[in-house]
Design a protein around this motif. Structure first.
Motif, PDB file in Angstrom:
ATOM      1  N   GLY A  17      32.309  21.226  11.402  1.00  0.00           N
ATOM      2  CA  GLY A  17      33.471  22.377  10.010  1.00  0.00           C
ATOM      3  C   GLY A  17      31.931  21.046   8.750  1.00  0.00           C
ATOM      4  N   HIS A  18      31.700  20.005   8.979  1.00  0.00           N
ATOM      5  CA  HIS A  18      30.627  20.158   8.287  1.00  0.00           C
ATOM      6  C   HIS A  18      29.878  20.761   7.387  1.00  0.00           C
ATOM      7  CE1 HIS A  18      28.894  16.444   5.311  1.00  0.00           C
ATOM      8  NE2 HIS A  18      27.922  17.618   6.147  1.00  0.00           N
ATOM      9  N   ASP A  19      29.105  21.382   8.451  1.00  0.00           N
ATOM     10  CA  ASP A  19      27.982  21.893   8.648  1.00  0.00           C
ATOM     11  C   ASP A  19      28.119  23.602   8.159  1.00  0.00           C
ATOM     12  OD1 ASP A  19      26.528  19.656   8.183  1.00  0.00           O
ATOM     13  OD2 ASP A  19      25.450  20.295  10.764  1.00  0.00           O
ATOM     14  N   PHE A  20      29.882  23.844   8.280  1.00  0.00           N
ATOM     15  CA  PHE A  20      29.435  25.237   8.441  1.00  0.00           C
ATOM     16  C   PHE A  20      28.846  26.283   7.485  1.00  0.00           C
ATOM     17  CE2 PHE A  20      33.059  28.565   8.472  1.00  0.00           C
ATOM     18  CZ  PHE A  20      33.078  29.343   9.648  1.00  0.00           C
ATOM     19  N   TYR A  21      29.266  25.964   6.584  1.00  0.00           N
ATOM     20  CA  TYR A  21      28.660  26.480   5.150  1.00  0.00           C
ATOM     21  C   TYR A  21      27.903  26.535   4.880  1.00  0.00           C
ATOM     22  CZ  TYR A  21      26.549  22.189   3.566  1.00  0.00           C
ATOM     23  OH  TYR A  21      25.972  21.603   2.956  1.00  0.00           O
ATOM     24  N   ARG A  26      22.912  29.301   4.066  1.00  0.00           N
ATOM     25  CA  ARG A  26      21.252  29.696   4.488  1.00  0.00           C
ATOM     26  C   ARG A  26      21.064  29.969   6.361  1.00  0.00           C
ATOM     27  NH1 ARG A  26      18.401  23.793   4.891  1.00  0.00           N
ATOM     28  NH2 ARG A  26      17.322  25.071   5.265  1.00  0.00           N
ATOM     29  N   PRO A  27      21.706  31.826   6.055  1.00  0.00           N
ATOM     30  CA  PRO A  27      22.041  32.430   6.830  1.00  0.00           C
ATOM     31  C   PRO A  27      20.790  32.591   7.624  1.00  0.00           C
ATOM     32  CG  PRO A  27      22.495  33.665   5.145  1.00  0.00           C
ATOM     33  CD  PRO A  27      22.237  32.639   4.478  1.00  0.00           C
ATOM     34  N   GLN A  28      20.794  32.854   9.324  1.00  0.00           N
ATOM     35  CA  GLN A  28      20.000  33.027  10.374  1.00  0.00           C
ATOM     36  C   GLN A  28      20.376  34.629  10.667  1.00  0.00           C
ATOM     37  OE1 GLN A  28      16.689  31.406  10.415  1.00  0.00           O
ATOM     38  NE2 GLN A  28      17.945  29.660   8.908  1.00  0.00           N
ATOM     39  N   TRP A  29      19.981  35.209  10.265  1.00  0.00           N
ATOM     40  CA  TRP A  29      20.626  37.025  10.942  1.00  0.00           C
ATOM     41  C   TRP A  29      19.717  37.311  12.162  1.00  0.00           C
ATOM     42  CZ3 TRP A  29      24.754  38.220   7.538  1.00  0.00           C
ATOM     43  CH2 TRP A  29      24.528  38.120   6.313  1.00  0.00           C
ATOM     44  N   ARG A  30      19.573  36.808  12.807  1.00  0.00           N
ATOM     45  CA  ARG A  30      19.253  36.751  13.449  1.00  0.00           C
ATOM     46  C   ARG A  30      19.642  36.213  14.726  1.00  0.00           C
ATOM     47  NH1 ARG A  30      12.454  36.558  14.652  1.00  0.00           N
ATOM     48  NH2 ARG A  30      11.765  37.780  13.159  1.00  0.00           N
TER      49      ARG A  30
END
Length: 225
Positions: A17-21, A26-30
């Protein structure tokens, strides 16, 4: 709602939950984990807008959301197949037909939810018939896909080991419970009782949970080498 609930946990079990945002900042679209998070978020937004449109009587807004909602609901159900496909070390999940299998599961699970809710909030006759057919067809296709695992030879040694664990080994009880009590029996009950078979809907959902437990755990039971 049933479509939203099925794939949702996969996003949260792959991250804290801490890193979910960070998926959004910073999405990795692959990654299909990222794509799935955006799909589910978009679908949740559509559901919220549909709920608001219903409360306020905004029929135009509700009509405009039907097609986007349908597309997102399907993607929310089947994206996990592509997420599993990116787990290259889990050979049991490398099945090109998995999206279709997940679609059949989402179809009958969503219909099962309607069959249960319909006991308290009756549906129009035409809608009830459509829901009944969706439940029966989706459950039958799911059963056929599951049974195919008995007759179709796995493509690799690791897939064979995982399939053995799922069907005859450590998770066999969950697998056969999911098929017999969660698919065959509900289909028989539905054929006898029709759309009023709430018990069949409950059995179908419980059986799906048992089957998915066997499928997910068995794939991870083979040590990575």
């Amino acid at each position: 709602m049933a479509h939203f609930m099925l794939p949702g946990p996969s996003v949260f079990t792959h991250d804290t939950g801490h890193d979910f945002y960070r998926i959004f900042t910073r999405p990795q679209w692959r990654s299909w984990l990222v794509r799935g998070a955006f799909i589910i978020t978009g679908y949740a937004l559509v559901l919220a807008l549909l709920f608001l449109a219903g409360l306020l009587g905004l029929s135009g807004l509700a009509d405009a959301l039907v097609i986007p909602g349908a597309i997102l609901s399907v993607l929310a159900v089947i994206y996990t197949a592509w997420l599993f496909g990116q787990s290259k070390g889990r050979d049991l999940w490398q099945n090109p037909l998995l999206p279709l299998h997940l679609f059949s599961q989402g179809l009958f699970a969503g219909a099962a939810a309607f069959l249960i809710v319909e006991r308290f909030l009756p549906l129009p006759a035409e809608a009830r018939t459509l829901v009944g057919w969706a439940f029966a067809v989706g459950l039958l296709v799911h059963l056929l896909f599951a049974l195919s695992e008995l007759v179709m030879p796995p493509m690799t040694i690791d897939a064979k080991r995982a399939a053995h664990q799922m069907i005859f080994g450590r998770y066999g009880t969950f697998y056969w419970t999911g098929l017999i009590a969660g698919a065959v029996l509900p289909l028989v009950l539905f054929a006898v009782l029709g759309q009023g078979a709430v018990f069949a809907a409950l059995l179908g959902l419980a059986g799906l949970l048992a089957y998915e437990h066997a499928y997910v755990q068995a794939a991870q039971s083979v040590p990575l080498t």
